[in-house]
Scaffold this active site. Structure first.
Site, mmCIF file in Angstrom:
data_model
loop_
_atom_site.group_PDB
_atom_site.id
_atom_site.type_symbol
_atom_site.label_atom_id
_atom_site.label_comp_id
_atom_site.label_asym_id
_atom_site.label_seq_id
_atom_site.Cartn_x
_atom_site.Cartn_y
_atom_site.Cartn_z
ATOM 1 N N ARG A 183 4.095 8.905 -5.758
ATOM 2 C CA ARG A 183 5.418 8.507 -7.286
ATOM 3 C C ARG A 183 6.351 7.901 -6.578
ATOM 4 O O ARG A 183 6.907 7.090 -7.448
ATOM 5 C CB ARG A 183 5.839 10.366 -7.867
ATOM 6 C CG ARG A 183 4.744 10.644 -8.566
ATOM 7 C CD ARG A 183 4.586 12.219 -9.251
ATOM 8 N NE ARG A 183 4.947 12.879 -7.481
ATOM 9 C CZ ARG A 183 5.016 13.945 -8.300
ATOM 10 N NH1 ARG A 183 5.912 14.026 -9.038
ATOM 11 N NH2 ARG A 183 5.800 14.473 -7.053
ATOM 12 N N ASN B 83 2.921 13.516 -12.209
ATOM 13 C CA ASN B 83 1.564 14.188 -11.318
ATOM 14 C C ASN B 83 0.821 14.858 -12.707
ATOM 15 O O ASN B 83 1.324 15.208 -13.418
ATOM 16 C CB ASN B 83 1.092 15.174 -10.219
ATOM 17 C CG ASN B 83 1.394 13.658 -8.202
ATOM 18 O OD1 ASN B 83 1.551 12.948 -8.601
ATOM 19 N ND2 ASN B 83 2.044 14.765 -7.341
#
Length: 806
Positions: free
Chosen positions: A18, A36
């Site tokens: 990320r 996520n």
């Protein structure tokens, strides 16, 4: 540019993915968010000031090129966003942000535990760094994963680090997308994280200063230098450690652990130390260094330097204790893969023994209380910490054969990283394959991928069997797999097969039986990406024993097969195993059975009276064995290559009278032959014949040549080499004939016997020189640790074809 979502599938959680998305999206002038969820990573993009189609394409190109080191992108899927709420959320974005994880159905994977990265090692060695000598230092590029995880999504609350709230400094790192510890779930420091301490076997905590040491790890290092045996809690379990150059310490460790012959693994500070004891060829040095120091950091089998340094012109090192790897041509070595190990070994210019923390054949200890109870009598002192190990993960083992690193045990650093199934398996439903009895693993199939468990061990041991059941339940929950069919070995008494039959009956699921050697073959095909519809190959499957489809014991097989089915074309001649399982433990029984099968014991006794192996056999209770063989009582016939190796080893007096671990005699025979392979010409002969079960390769002729060589005083190492050459030649010649006869151009090699580098490379080079393609296993063990992977491929193929029969 319209708003769109980008779904990224693969190993993309807990690896710094990320923050990489965040950094690249901002660099490309994009607005939106990333999070996520159970399927992986979801990126949402809205039109930005500089955002257009070209900007998104450039962003995705860079995402693939700059993927974090532990991540793996399997797929990127793009679609327009038209949901009103999502559009409204994106309209409010003024830049690109990272969102909290979402709990949805799980379709992503967990990466394996990763060895400490170079940046973290530098920090623990830097006196000015706040993590100086902190033994739990990690970041998104390294550290524990599977060993501490309890669920998905992979967030701190679902790991054993939930017990350690972060201090302000660690929390700031954790929340900063520009920091390499952004959302590093095990992130901690000396202020807020786990602690390490020394404890004696009575449970008393020991003060490091009483040993003149600055901390517990320094004290542990000093105790090891004094010749003490320590139990050390690591990443996925405990190790027992001692100075590998101290003969008394190594001998005492063996005595306490009840591990009397099996080689002990070593850990060395760096590659320079390893070079003092192992051959690291210049052409392979870079590859081997990368393998040893990479995220997997496995135990690597390397040829030993018998003169401890002189062969490579280096400074002579303190020689290894003789009991480290008695009679072995290789040493199993690894580099430090956790901060604890790096700190422990920083002053050591010689290796430590670093063997699993257990009694022989029991599961490795993972819990402090369990370790105190089970290891307290084995270790003088315990080095403990308070970060819970939730999942036991042994060290992986790799050997370079035919120029490629090949896994012999797949565990820490590799499991449970999903393995993509070959083309044609994309629509396979969720499945569970339960593996074999020895070196057990199990395998889940989901979304066109195979999730192979870490090495669990031999299910004959009750504690290992309980660990098998616990780990199976964990994986089914962790990956949220609900199997639609189960696959098992055909053996009626394997614990894994019994478990599969019970589950199938309980849940009303189809049960698919996969013959043992067919599973070996399918494992090799899938490991090499062989497409589902690519057609059959010739498989040469050599191992100790496997239950045949005709109810007899197999172990030296030539199969014509694909994923769906197989046909037995040829095999090694079946010879009795007098005493059944006793013959697996006592190689002399196999020597007698082979001589009896090859002309009769009386003939050999008369011809070679006075020869050492004949005299040794003559002192055994052969009358009982004759009765067992003649009446077929507890003397099953087996076409076992493993038992042939045992018989030859017994004739040469290597490997021991009573074996204490699987493959002991065969390994000793390989070690004996290694240096003589280039000196022998033709190998010992085998005979070919035809019968009702196909062509047969009969080793009977080799015994006359072998015993004659022994009586003439030919060196045992040359005799061992001649056996290897003869077997490789016989296998290759028969394979070439079968391939030609059946119009095949590809041969697959598998089974535990092909862990023998001499045999594997000899057979491979001969087949390739004849123009055949040879498939070898690499990501999955050729031994029974790869059986579940093959079972899964067989089961998936049969479900997809609508054929569920065995």
């Amino acid at each position: 540019m319209t708003a769109e979502s980008i779904r990224v599938r693969g190993l993309v959680q807990g690896v710094g993915f990320r923050p990489t998305v965040w950094r690249l999206a901002r660099a490309c002038g994009l607005r939106g968010d990333v999070r996520n969820d159970g399927e992986g990573v979801l990126i949402r993009l809205s039109p930005g000031v500089a955002g257009d189609g070209a900007g998104v394409s450039g962003f995705l190109k860079r995402l693939r090129e700059e993927c974090p080191p532990l991540a793996r992108i399997d797929a990127i899927e793009r679609r327009p966003i038209d949901e009103p709420q999502a559009l409204a959320d994106l309209a409010r974005r003024q830049d690109f942000v990272i969102l909290e994880s979402a709990s949805t159905a799980v379709h992503t994977g967990i990466v394996a535990d990763a060895a400490t990265c170079a940046a973290c090692v530098a920090e623990i060695r830097d006196p000015a760094n706040r993590r100086h000598r902190y033994p739990f230092t990690n970041c998104t590029h390294c550290g524990p994963r599977l060993s501490i995880v309890a669920g998905i999504p992979y967030d701190r609350a679902r790991t054993s680090m939930a017990a350690f709230p972060m201090c302000p400094d660690c929390a700031a790192e954790y929340k900063d997308p520009a920091d390499r510890r952004f959302h590093a779930q095990p992130n901690a420091c000396t202020v807020c994280g786990p602690k390490v301490w020394l404890q004696d076997s009575a449970g008393c905590v020991l003060d490091p200063t009483t040993f003149g040491a600055q901390d517990a790890i320094a004290a542990a290092s000093g105790l090891l230098a004094e010749g003490r045996i320590l139990a050390i809690k690591g990443i996925g379990g405990f190790h027992l450690a001692c100075d590998a150059t101290n003969p008394d310490a190594v001998a005492e460790l063996r005595r306490r652990k009840r591990r009397y012959a099996k080689p002990l693994a070593l850990m060395a500070r760096d590659l320079d130390v390893i070079r003092g004891y192992c051959r690291v060829p210049g052409r392979d040095a870079e590859q081997l260094a990368e393998l040893l120091s990479g995220p997997g950091a496995p135990i690597l089998l390397l040829d030993r330097i018998r003169s401890d340094g002189a062969e490579q012109g280096g400074d002579p090192r303190r020689p290894l204790a003789p009991d480290v790897a008695p009679g072995q041509m290789t040493l199993g070595v690894m580099l430090p893969y956790s901060p604890i190990h790096h700190l422990l070994l920083e002053d050591w210019d010689r290796p430590l023994v670093m063997t699993s923390g257990n009694l022989s054949e029991e599961p490795q200890c993972i819990d402090n209380a369990d370790a105190l109870g089970r290891l307290g009598q084995l270790a003088d002192v315990l080095l403990l910490h308070d970060r819970a190990i939730l999942n036991r993960v042994d060290d992986s083992v790799v050997r370079v054969m035919a120029g490629t690193p090949r896994l012999l045990r797949r565990a820490r650093g590799y499991a449970p990283t999903p393995l993509p199934l070959p083309p044609g398996f994309e629509a396979a439903p969720p499945l569970l394959a339960l593996g074999g009895e020895l070196k057990n693993t199990f395998c889940l199939v989901r979304d066109g991928q195979a999730i192979l468990s870490q090495h669990l061990g031999d299910l004959e041991d009750a504690k290992t069997a309980r660990e098998f059941e616990r780990t199976l339940a964990l994986y089914l929950d962790l990956f949220q797999v609900v199997p639609e069919a189960l696959a098992v070995d055909l053996h009626p008494d394997y614990r894994s097969s019994l478990t599969g039959r019970d589950r199938a009956a309980r849940d009303g699921l189809p049960l698919i039986g996969a013959q043992h050697h067919h599973a070996h073959l399918a494992s090799t095909l899938a490991d090499n990406g062989w497409p589902l519809d690519a057609g059959p190959v010739l498989g040469i499957l050599l191992d100790g024993l496997g239950y045949g489809s005709d109810g007899t014991l197999w172990g030296g097989e030539f199969l014509l097969g694909d994923y769906l089915d197989f046909r037995r074309l040829a095999h090694l001649k079946a010879v009795a195993m007098p005493g059944g399982t006793r013959a697996i433990l006592e190689p002399w029984r196999n020597l007698y059975a082979h001589l009896e099968s090859a002309g009769g014991w009386a003939t050999w006794r008369a011809r070679f009276a006075g020869l050492e192996p004949i005299e040794r056999l003559d002192a055994k209770p052969l009358g009982i064995l004759n009765t067992l063989i003649a009446r077929g009582l507890n003397a099953p016939l087996a076409s076992s290559t493993g038992r042939l190796f045992d018989a030859v080893a017994s004739a040469l007096g290597v490997g021991g009278e009573i074996l204490t671990y699987e493959g002991q005699a065969a390994t000793a025979l390989e070690s004996l032959a290694a240096d003589a392979m280039v000196r022998v010409g033709d190998g010992y002969p085998f005979e070919r014949s035809s019968g009702p079960t196909g062509e047969m390769l009969d080793p009977a002729p080799l015994w006359d040549a072998l015993l004659a060589d022994l009586s003439r005083g030919r060196p045992p190492e040359e005799i061992a080499a001649a056996f290897h050459v003869g077997l490789a030649t016989a296998l290759g010649t028969l394979a070439l004939d079968l391939a030609s006869r059946h119009g095949l151009s590809t041969v697959a090699l598998s089974g535990g016997v092909f862990q023998n580098r001499l045999l594997l490379e000899s057979v491979t080079s001969g087949l390739e020189a004849a123009g055949l393609r040879v498939l070898l296993q690499r990501q999955v063990p050729a031994n029974d640790g790869g059986i579940s992977f093959g079972q899964a491929a067989v089961a998936a193929a049969r479900v997809l074809s609508g054929s569920l029969g065995a």
